[in-house]
Design an enzyme around this catalytic site. Structure first.
Site, PDB file in Angstrom:
ATOM      1  N   HIS A 103      49.747  61.497  94.732  1.00 10.05           N
ATOM      2  CA  HIS A 103      48.374  61.054  94.535  1.00 10.05           C
ATOM      3  C   HIS A 103      47.783  61.575  93.227  1.00 10.05           C
ATOM      4  CE1 HIS A 103      47.213  59.550  98.782  1.00 10.05           C
ATOM      5  NE2 HIS A 103      48.508  59.353  98.546  1.00 10.05           N
ATOM      6  N   HIS A 264      57.782  57.444 102.435  1.00 12.31           N
ATOM      7  CA  HIS A 264      57.523  57.388 103.874  1.00 12.31           C
ATOM      8  C   HIS A 264      58.729  57.816 104.710  1.00 12.31           C
ATOM      9  CE1 HIS A 264      53.806  54.541 103.517  1.00 12.31           C
ATOM     10  NE2 HIS A 264      53.650  55.715 102.918  1.00 12.31           N
TER      11      HIS A 264
END
Length: 736
Positions: A103, A264
């Protein structure tokens, strides 16, 4: 009660992120009271005075002295040392730190090069309080003991990316490498993140197009809404958003799939309960006693199994702290159905789902697998499906693709590999690094430089064209991601050679003459000495400016250091370089209304900011370039001199002359200057020209350069600013 109908991410945002309260006695900038006033703040950001290490601090040297192995060991130990105040999921902080690094780097966007991991901007508002960054304040706080130990030897920007790398490696994944060199910022960057400062506001215009230069589809997200566009669980629509957002962050379809599937593979999502009932304000709105931490959770223990982050809940894999193929296998193994998390977020679970995933904090409790709408998108979108099935059947290809995509994600905003520091830098070069060939020849010396300047001036090329060519080549530089610039002489290659602002037909003639001179010079050398076209372009611009100063009665020599090389077309990604094409360049009085999203004057400030110029540097450069007559298409706008081609301060003298009365012309963004007594037309100008007399701050600087005793000062200030732009991309001289 309308909040109950809103997607969970919006509820998280409304719970406290993006605080907009203004204290009654808060001192505001001039723009607060007069929003139409030109904001020059971008030209004053990140000054050396802001750096507590001091203006002479050399981060590159400090980093090179760092004991990298000791640092990585400390990080690795931290990963499995769970803290009671913020317990690690599955006893391992690795997935948490991967999200932090991702991020931080994932805000990068191609159109203006802003965002990215450099500067460590995730520490500051607004990023520290974005809905997509919920609880990453805790990740950075967990890292503080390591940062404290190594201090000035590693920046927050480098540490966050390195920690993401170490996290991946600790869970069995082999990364491609790591490069340091991200110097820290000490204040929030001024970045346009969207048309509305409300959290999760749509960044699309009325026609549904994602606005330039934005990449994230909604305010406060890194990429896209995991529940689906606007919180609607439509996988195909989500795929469209994913493709657009990731492409604007420099990722193609394969890189996009590799990043999502690879990321993920690890960890879980957190949506234990309703954020509306449990979560407090983000860091920007939290009370002072929280010490910079936000999103205080009043439900249960407030952490561990009660954690609320995205509002989605669960893991993609039964081994969330190991690198496996489970994400892709599970995506295709099960038929997925829509349901809601405990927090009310849309997500997907296998039909007839079995409880097979251990709880992150109580191994005796089991849960079903889950997927986001954005995960299902990789299965239903035809192009993404081709890639995910190929990766599923070729684990090695998937692993390599993820390693490359992760390295690109975390290093894309650093610019060319010449800026990389450390001993873990990959030997391989990549096209997205804008590679340059090494110089395998002897550099020209002072005698050659003098001779070449004389030969350039004898070519018969107008001095204005030589200056214009050098400016066009060097001014593509962007300090935001260190791309562009003259090194490589890519102005002779596609796409730059045909950019409208560069006047292709004239440019090709100038480059042909300079290339011919380059070949003749190199052919005559017997000692392996050569001059690159990149060096010759700058040298010719310098020669023309020295001649223009000489005409003003000032003898000077612009400093010149050879060392630039010439890139090939194969080393130049046309699509990647296309985003560097100027939609406006106030220094050449060029503006394309159809392609620009801000006004001509705002575009000038943005351009100057990208060139890392101060207000005086911008002012001196523009005034000097005007009198040397380098406007695109030989426009007369702003050429306030009766002796074009002479480097003097007449632009400022005539601009501030009260014998001229200005009025709007019929042509857009054109103004006529009439003699107050005779009514005769004296000058023509654009808003970019007149802003230097109408804006009080710019006028103050213009008055300095218009003064009778400032003529020589102006010339020397112009030359200094010119030289700065010409050398912006010389990382071999100054590793920024």
């Amino acid at each position: 009660m309308i909040k109950k109908t809103l997607p969970v991410l919006i509820l998280l945002a409304l719970s406290g992120s993006f605080s907009t309260a203004v204290a009654a006695d808060k001192k505001e900038t001039q723009n607060f009271y007069y929003p139409e006033t030109l904001d020059l703040t971008p030209l004053r950001l990140h000054s050396p005075e802001s750096n507590p290490w001091g203006a002479d601090f050399d981060y590159a040297t400090r980093f090179q002295q760092l004991d990298m192995e000791a640092l990585k060991k400390d990080i690795k130990d931290l990963l499995t040392t769970s803290q009671d105040w913020w317990p690690a999921d599955y006893g391992h902080y690795g997935p948490f730190f991967i999200r932090m690094a991702w991020h931080g780097a994932g805000t990068y966007r191609t159109y203006d090069g802003r965002g990215g991991a450099s500067g460590g901007q995730q520490r500051f508002e607004p990023l520290n309080s974005w809905p997509d960054n919920v609880n990453l304040d805790k990740a950075r706080r967990l890292l503080w003991p390591v940062k404290k130990k190594y201090g000035s030897s590693i920046s927050w920007g480098d540490l966050m990316v390195l920690t993401g790398n170490v996290a991946l490696e600790s869970m069995g994944f082999k990364t491609l490498g790591f490069a340091g060199g991200r110097e820290d910022d000490w204040e929030s960057d001024l970045v346009y993140w969207g048309p509305d400062n409300k959290p999760l506001a749509d960044n699309r215009d009325k026609n549904g197009k994602l606005q330039k230069p934005l990449a994230a589809t909604q305010m406060g997200l890194i990429y896209v809404n995991p529940e689906g566009p606007g919180g609607k669980p439509d996988p195909l629509a989500s795929a469209k958003d994913i493709r657009e957002a990731f492409s604007r962050m420099a990722m193609d379809d394969e890189e996009t799939v590799a990043l999502i599937a690879g990321g993920h593979t690890f960890g879980k999502a957190h949506g234990a309960a309703s954020p509306e009932k449990c979560i407090g304000a983000g860091p920007d709105g939290a009370p002072v006693e929280e010490q910079g931490l936000g999103w205080k959770n009043k439900c249960g223990t407030g952490n561990g199994k009660y954690t609320i982050t995205s509002g989605l809940e669960g893991a993609w894999s039964t081994s969330p702290t190991q690198f496996t193929m489970q994400y892709l296998k599970n995506l295709y193994k099960y038929e997925w159905e829509l349901h809601k998390s405990p927090a009310g977020a849309y997500q997907w679970k296998p039909k007839k789902a079995a409880n097979i995933v251990q709880d992150a904090h109580d191994p005796s409790v089991l849960h079903p697998l889950m997927m986001f709408t954005t995960d299902i998108a990789l299965k239903v979108d035809p192009e993404y499906k081709k890639i995910t099935t190929r990766f599923l059947n070729d684990p090695k290809a998937f692993e390599q693709a993820f390693a490359r995509a992760w390295f690109k994600l975390t290093h894309r905003d650093m610019g060319p590999a010449a800026r990389y520091l450390g001993n873990e830098v990959p030997a391989e070069s990549f096209i997205w690094q804008d590679p340059l060939p090494a110089a395998d020849y002897t550099m020209i010396d002072g005698k050659d430089i003098k001779s070449l300047k004389e030969q350039v001036m004898d070519l018969g090329i107008p001095a204005s064209e030589l200056i214009k060519t050098a400016w066009a080549s060097a001014s593509t530089f962007r300090v935001t991601d260190y791309r562009g610039g003259n090194n490589g002489a890519r102005i002779r290659l596609q796409p730059e050679i045909n950019w409208e602002v560069n006047e292709p037909e004239k440019l090709k003639k100038v480059l042909a003459s300079l290339t011919s001179l380059q070949r003749e010079f190199n052919k005559k050398q017997s000692d392996g000495k050569k001059v690159s076209l990149a060096d010759l372009i700058v040298l010719s611009g310098n020669a023309a400016i020295e001649d223009a100063a000489r005409k003003a009665g000032v003898e000077l020599e612009i400093p010149f250091t050879p060392g630039r090389t010439d890139a090939s077309q194969e080393q130049t990604d046309v699509a990647s370089f296309s985003v560097l094409e100027p939609t406006a360049d106030g220094f050449r009085n060029y503006y394309s209304k159809s392609r620009s999203h801000i006004s001509p004057v705002e575009s000038l400030i943005d351009k100057a900011s990208q060139l890392d110029l101060t207000v005086p540097e911008m002012t001196a450069l523009l005034g000097g370039l005007r009198v040397m007559d380098i406007n695109t298409n030989n426009s007369s706008l702003g050429v306030f001199t009766d002796t074009p081609g002479v480097l003097d301060n007449k632009f400022f003298v005539n601009l501030l002359d009260m014998s001229t009365r200005w009025s709007k012309a019929d042509k857009e963004d054109t103004y006529n200057g009439f003699d107050r007594k005779t009514g005769a037309l004296k000058w023509k100008a654009s808003s970019v020209d007149l802003i230097f007399s109408s804006n009080p701050e710019l006028r103050a600087v213009a008055e300095v350069y218009a003064s009778d005793d400032a003529r020589n000062k102006f010339i020397h200030d112009f030359v200094k600013s010119w030289n700065k732009v010409m050398n912006s991309d010389r990382f071999d001289l100054n590793n920024k």
